[in-house]
Design a protein around this motif. Structure first.
Motif, mmCIF file in Angstrom:
data_model
loop_
_atom_site.group_PDB
_atom_site.id
_atom_site.type_symbol
_atom_site.label_atom_id
_atom_site.label_comp_id
_atom_site.label_asym_id
_atom_site.label_seq_id
_atom_site.Cartn_x
_atom_site.Cartn_y
_atom_site.Cartn_z
ATOM 1 N N ALA A 88 0.841 -1.205 0.000
ATOM 2 C CA ALA A 88 0.000 0.000 0.000
ATOM 3 C C ALA A 88 0.872 1.251 0.000
ATOM 4 C CB ALA A 88 -0.920 -0.008 1.218
ATOM 5 N N TYR A 89 1.942 1.222 0.770
ATOM 6 C CA TYR A 89 2.871 2.354 0.836
ATOM 7 C C TYR A 89 3.511 2.608 -0.524
ATOM 8 C CZ TYR A 89 7.550 4.357 1.644
ATOM 9 O OH TYR A 89 8.719 5.097 1.563
ATOM 10 N N TYR A 90 3.997 1.552 -1.148
ATOM 11 C CA TYR A 90 4.646 1.751 -2.443
ATOM 12 C C TYR A 90 3.653 2.239 -3.497
ATOM 13 C CZ TYR A 90 6.584 1.215 -6.972
ATOM 14 O OH TYR A 90 6.946 1.501 -8.251
ATOM 15 N N ASP A 91 2.463 1.624 -3.534
ATOM 16 C CA ASP A 91 1.476 2.046 -4.533
ATOM 17 C C ASP A 91 1.079 3.506 -4.341
ATOM 18 O OD1 ASP A 91 1.502 -0.374 -5.782
ATOM 19 O OD2 ASP A 91 -0.392 -1.093 -4.947
ATOM 20 N N ALA A 92 0.995 3.944 -3.094
ATOM 21 C CA ALA A 92 0.686 5.356 -2.830
ATOM 22 C C ALA A 92 1.788 6.250 -3.381
ATOM 23 C CB ALA A 92 0.509 5.592 -1.333
ATOM 24 N N MET A 93 3.038 5.848 -3.224
ATOM 25 C CA MET A 93 4.143 6.638 -3.768
ATOM 26 C C MET A 93 4.114 6.630 -5.289
ATOM 27 S SD MET A 93 7.567 6.238 -1.489
ATOM 28 C CE MET A 93 7.889 4.561 -1.949
ATOM 29 N N ASN A 149 -2.711 17.601 -2.605
ATOM 30 C CA ASN A 149 -2.216 16.237 -2.821
ATOM 31 C C ASN A 149 -1.028 15.947 -1.918
ATOM 32 O OD1 ASN A 149 -4.152 16.134 -4.769
ATOM 33 N ND2 ASN A 149 -2.758 16.118 -6.507
ATOM 34 N N ARG A 150 -0.182 16.937 -1.773
ATOM 35 C CA ARG A 150 0.987 16.791 -0.904
ATOM 36 C C ARG A 150 0.552 16.555 0.544
ATOM 37 N NH1 ARG A 150 4.668 20.324 1.830
ATOM 38 N NH2 ARG A 150 6.845 19.628 1.590
ATOM 39 N N ALA A 151 -0.429 17.339 1.016
ATOM 40 C CA ALA A 151 -0.928 17.174 2.379
ATOM 41 C C ALA A 151 -1.543 15.791 2.574
ATOM 42 C CB ALA A 151 -1.954 18.265 2.696
ATOM 43 N N ALA A 152 -2.287 15.339 1.570
ATOM 44 C CA ALA A 152 -2.899 14.009 1.659
ATOM 45 C C ALA A 152 -1.836 12.918 1.723
ATOM 46 C CB ALA A 152 -3.820 13.782 0.463
ATOM 47 N N ALA A 188 -0.428 12.726 5.165
ATOM 48 C CA ALA A 188 -1.405 12.078 6.046
ATOM 49 C C ALA A 188 -1.328 10.558 5.884
ATOM 50 C CB ALA A 188 -2.810 12.586 5.733
ATOM 51 N N ARG A 189 -1.136 10.101 4.627
ATOM 52 C CA ARG A 189 -0.979 8.654 4.398
ATOM 53 C C ARG A 189 0.260 8.136 5.117
ATOM 54 N NH1 ARG A 189 -1.994 10.417 -0.989
ATOM 55 N NH2 ARG A 189 -4.164 10.018 -1.573
ATOM 56 N N TYR A 190 1.353 8.858 5.007
ATOM 57 C CA TYR A 190 2.590 8.409 5.645
ATOM 58 C C TYR A 190 2.402 8.268 7.163
ATOM 59 C CZ TYR A 190 5.059 9.426 1.261
ATOM 60 O OH TYR A 190 5.490 9.449 -0.049
#
Length: 611
Positions: free
Chosen positions: A59-64, A92-95, A98-100
Motif C-alpha cells: 500500500a505504501y509503495y502504490d501510494a508513492m 495532494n501533498r498534504a494528503a 497524512a498517508r505516511y
C-alpha cells in the motif's frame, strides 16, 4: 545516475537517514537465532504478521507510485505510464503526508519480533523511510517545482524518442504518452501557481540557475504542432500500426499539442522570463531560504543515511582531497607531468592525446569494447549478477547540454534493458582518461549490478523500485575501485581518470557543504572546483549549479563508498584467509538497497557467522 529516487516533490528523501532502522536492528541477532525454536502456533503468528507487513508495504509503495507516476516509470514500474500525477499540488501533498502518518502508525502496530529476519529488514527500512519522509513535511519543496536538473516538461520531451523510461512501440504505448502530454498543461499551471506562492514566501531558485534554464524551456515551444519535440513519436510511428489507429493518433497528438500543451509551455516561458527570474534570489545556498539551515540538514541526513553534520562532511571532503592529491603526485610523472600535484588535472585537460575522438560512434565503440571485456572478468569477483542485459546509448540531444553520463534501470517486465547513456556534446572534446571508471560506475558492475539485480530479487515493491542515495551511489563509486584489481587501471592515464573521478566526489563534499552550510558564493565554489579538478569555468559552473538545486544529493556518493570500503577492510581483517570477495559482494547486494547502518549490521553478522 540521473536521480529519480525522489519519488515525488517530497523528494522521497524518504529513502535515507538511519537512526530508526539502526536502533531497531540492535535486537535482530538474538531474534534470528531463536526463530527455528518457535512452536507451530508462534510460526502461524509469524505468518500473519508477515502478511500484515507485506500488505502495508505494498500500500505504501502504490501510494508513492500513484503520487509520482513518472518516477515510478523511471524506476522500471510501467503500471502508471499514462499518468503524471500532481504531486506538486498542495492538497495532494498534504494528503500524502497524512498517508505516511497512517502507515507509520499501522507499521508500529505490527510486532517486529514476530517477523522472520528478511521481513524484519523490510520493517526497518519502511520505518526509516516513513520517518524520513515525514521530516520533510515542514519544508515547502513543492514551491520549487523545476530547475535545469529537474523538470517534468523536459523529462517528457526526452521520452519522445522512445528510448527512455516511457516505451513507444505499441498503440497502447502511444496512447499512454499522449495521456501524459494531455496532463502536462495543468501541471505547468500548478507549477506557475506554486512559484508565485514561492515568490511571496521567499522560496525561490537562485537567479543564475533560472537564467541558464530559460533557453531549455524556450526550446520546448514550437511554431506549429508538427515541429514540436512532443510530436516526435508520430514521426517515428511503426509502419505496423494498423489504420485507422495511426491516423487517429497523429490527429490526437496534433490537437493536444496545439490546443493545450504549446499554449501552456508559452505561459511557462512568459512567466519565467517576466515574473519569476526578476524575483529570484541572488544568494547561492539553501541556508538563504526560510528554515534553510534545518531544511539542508534534513537533506544531508536523507542523502547520506547518517547523522553526520555538514561540518563533519566538509572536513571528510578536505581530507579526501588531500589524499587524492598525494596520489596525483605519484602518478603525474608516469604521464609526463612534473609540476605541482594539484595542477595535474588542468595539465591533462590540455593534452590533445587524451581527446582522440572525432565521432560519437568512436566514443560508443570504446564503451562497447570495455563492456565486452568486463563480461569475461567480472564473474571472478561476483557470484551474484543480474540476468537483465545492459545497453549503451547516446543521450538525446535536448538534454545533452545539461546532462551527465548516467544509467536508467530496466523495465521490470523485460521490455527495456538497463541503459548506460553517454553524453557526447562534442566528440572532439570528449576526454578518454575517465571512460573506464565512468563505465564501472554507471554501467557494470556499478548501477547495473545493483539496480537491475534488485528487480530480480524477491523483494517487496517498495524495495524493488525504491532505494537511497548513499547505498545506490556509494555502491557505484565503490565499484569504480574494483578497476584496480581487474587490471583496468594499469595505464597511468586510466588510473588518473579514476583518481580524478574520486576527486570529483571528494570535492563535492567540500562545495556542497560550503555553499549550503558555510555561506560560500557560487563563484567561490566554481573557483574551488576549477582549481581542484582542472575543469574549465563552464564545466565547473554546470557542476556547481547542479549542487545548488540538489542540495545534499552529491554527498551520498563518497559517504556511501567510504562505508562500503570500510566494511570490506573490516571483513578482510577479521576473516583473513576465510574472506571471499564474491561472497562479500553478495552480502552487500543480495537484499537490495539498505540504509548504511543496516548494511553495517548485516556485514557484521556475516563476519560473526563466518568465523
Amino acid at each position: 545516475m540521473k536521480h529519480t529516487l525522489k519519488l515525488g516533490a517530497l523528494a522521497c528523501a524518504a529513502m535515507l537517514a538511519c537512526a530508526p532502522a539502526g536502533a531497531a536492528d540492535n535486537q535482530a541477532d538474538n531474534q534470528a537465532a531463536n526463530q527455528a525454536a518457535k512452536p507451530a502456533a508462534t510460526k502461524a503468528a509469524d505468518s500473519a504478521e508477515s502478511q500484515r507487513l507485506n500488505k502495508l508495504a505494498d500500500a505504501y509503495y502504490d501510494a508513492m507510485a500513484r503520487f509520482d507516476p513518472v518516477s515510478a516509470s523511471e524506476s522500471g514500474d510501467s503500471r502508471f505510464n499514462d499518468q503524471i500525477g500532481m504531486s506538486i499540488a498542495p492538497k495532494n501533498r498534504a494528503a500524502q503526508f497524512a498517508r505516511y502518518k497512517d502507515y507509520l502508525k499501522r507499521l508500529h502496530a505490527i510486532r517486529r519480533d514476530a517477523l522472520p529476519a528478511r521481513d524484519q529488514t523490510s520493517y526497518d527500512i519502511l520505518d526509516y523511510e516513513l520517518r524520513t519522509a515525514l521530516r520533510f513535511e515542514a519544508f515547502p519543496e513543492h514551491l520549487l517545482p523545476l530547475s535545469q536538473m529537474d523538470s517534468l516538461p523536459v523529462m517528457l520531451a526526452n521520452y519522445a524518442g522512445g528510448e527512455g523510461a516511457q516505451p513507444l512501440s505499441t498503440v497502447k504505448d502511444y496512447q499512454a504518452y499522449l495521456s501524459r502530454l494531455d496532463q502536462l498543461g495543468p501541471w505547468i499551471d500548478q507549477a506557475i501557481a506554486n512559484m508565485r506562492e514561492g515568490i511571496k514566501r521567499g522560496v525561490v531558485q537562485p537567479k543564475s540557475i533560472m537564467r541558464s534554464s530559460l533557453p531549455q524551456f524556450k526550446q520546448l515551444v514550437a511554431a506549429k504542432p508538427d515541429d514540436s519535440i512532443y510530436f516526435t513519436p508520430v514521426k517515428k510511428m511503426p509502419a505496423s500500426f494498423a489504420q485507422p489507429d495511426g491516423k487517429k493518433l497523429a490527429s490526437a497528438y496534433r490537437a493536444v499539442i496545439e490546443r493545450k500543451l504549446n499554449p501552456a509551455l508559452q505561459r511557462l516561458v512568459d512567466f519565467l522570463e517576466k515574473e519569476y527570474i526578476p524575483a529570484c534570489r541572488d544568494s547561492t545556498g539553501w541556508n538563504a531560504l526560510p528554515q534553510g539551515a534545518e531544511w539542508y540538514k534534513a537533506r544531508v541526513a536523507s542523502q547520506t543515511t547518517t547523522d553526520l553534520q555538514p561540518e563533519q562532511i566538509h572536513q571528510i571532503g578536505l581530507k579526501e582531497v588531500a589524499r587524492i592529491q598525494g596520489e596525483y603526485g605519484r602518478i603525474g610523472p608516469q604521464m609526463g607531468y612534473n609540476g605541482p600535484a594539484a595542477g595535474l588535472p588542468a595539465w591533462v585537460a590540455q593534452q590533445a592525446k587524451y581527446k582522440p575522438f572525432t565521432t560519437e560512434q568512436e566514443v560508443l565503440a570504446v564503451y562497447r569494447k570495455l563492456d565486452a571485456q568486463l563480461k569475461t572478468t567480472l564473474p571472478a569477483l561476483f557470484s551474484l549478477r543480474p540476468k537483465t542485459p545492459l545497453d549503451i546509448r547516446l543521450e538525446p540531444e535536448l538534454s545533452r547540454a545539461t546532462a551527465s553520463d548516467h544509467y536508467t534501470p530496466p523495465a521490470v517486465d523485460g521490455s527495456r534493458p538497463g541503459v548506460f547513456w553517454a553524453v557526447v556534446n562534442d566528440p572532439k572534446q570528449y576526454g578518454s582518461t575517465g571512460m573506464v571508471t565512468l563505465f564501472l560506475h554507471e554501467g557494470q558492475p556499478g548501477h547495473h549490478f545493483h539496480i537491475a539485480l534488485m528487480q530480480e530479487l524477491n523483494l517487496p515493491n517498495f524495495r524493488k523500485f525504491g532505494g537511497n542515495n548513499a547505498f545506490t551511489e556509494g555502491w557505484a563509486l565503490y565499484a569504480e575501485t574494483l578497476g584496480k584489481e581487474m587490471g583496468l587501471f594499469d595505464k597511468p592515464e586510466d588510473y588518473f581518470g579514476h583518481l580524478n573521478d574520486e576527486m570529483l566526489r571528494a570535492a563535492r563534499l567540500v562545495v556542497d557543504t560550503g555553499m549550503h552550510e558555510k555561506g560560500w558564493s557560487r563563484e567561490q565554489a566554481i573557483k574551488y572546483f576549477s582549481d581542484t579538478l582542472g575543469y574549465s569555468e563552464a564545466d565547473s559552473r554546470a557542476q556547481i549549479e547542479r549542487y545548488m538545486v540538489w542540495p545534499g544529493q552529491a554527498l551520498g556518493y563518497k559517504i556511501g563508498s567510504l562505508k562500503i570500503q570500510e566494511l570490506r577492510r573490516r571483513a578482510e581483517s577479521a576473516l583473513g584467509a576465510k574472506f571471499s570477495l564474491p561472497k562479500f559482494h553478495e552480502i552487500v547486494l543480495d537484499e537490495g538497497t539498505l540504509p548504511l547502518a543496516l548494511l553495517e549490521k548485516k556485514v557484521d553478522r556475516w563476519i560473526a557467522e563466518s568465523k
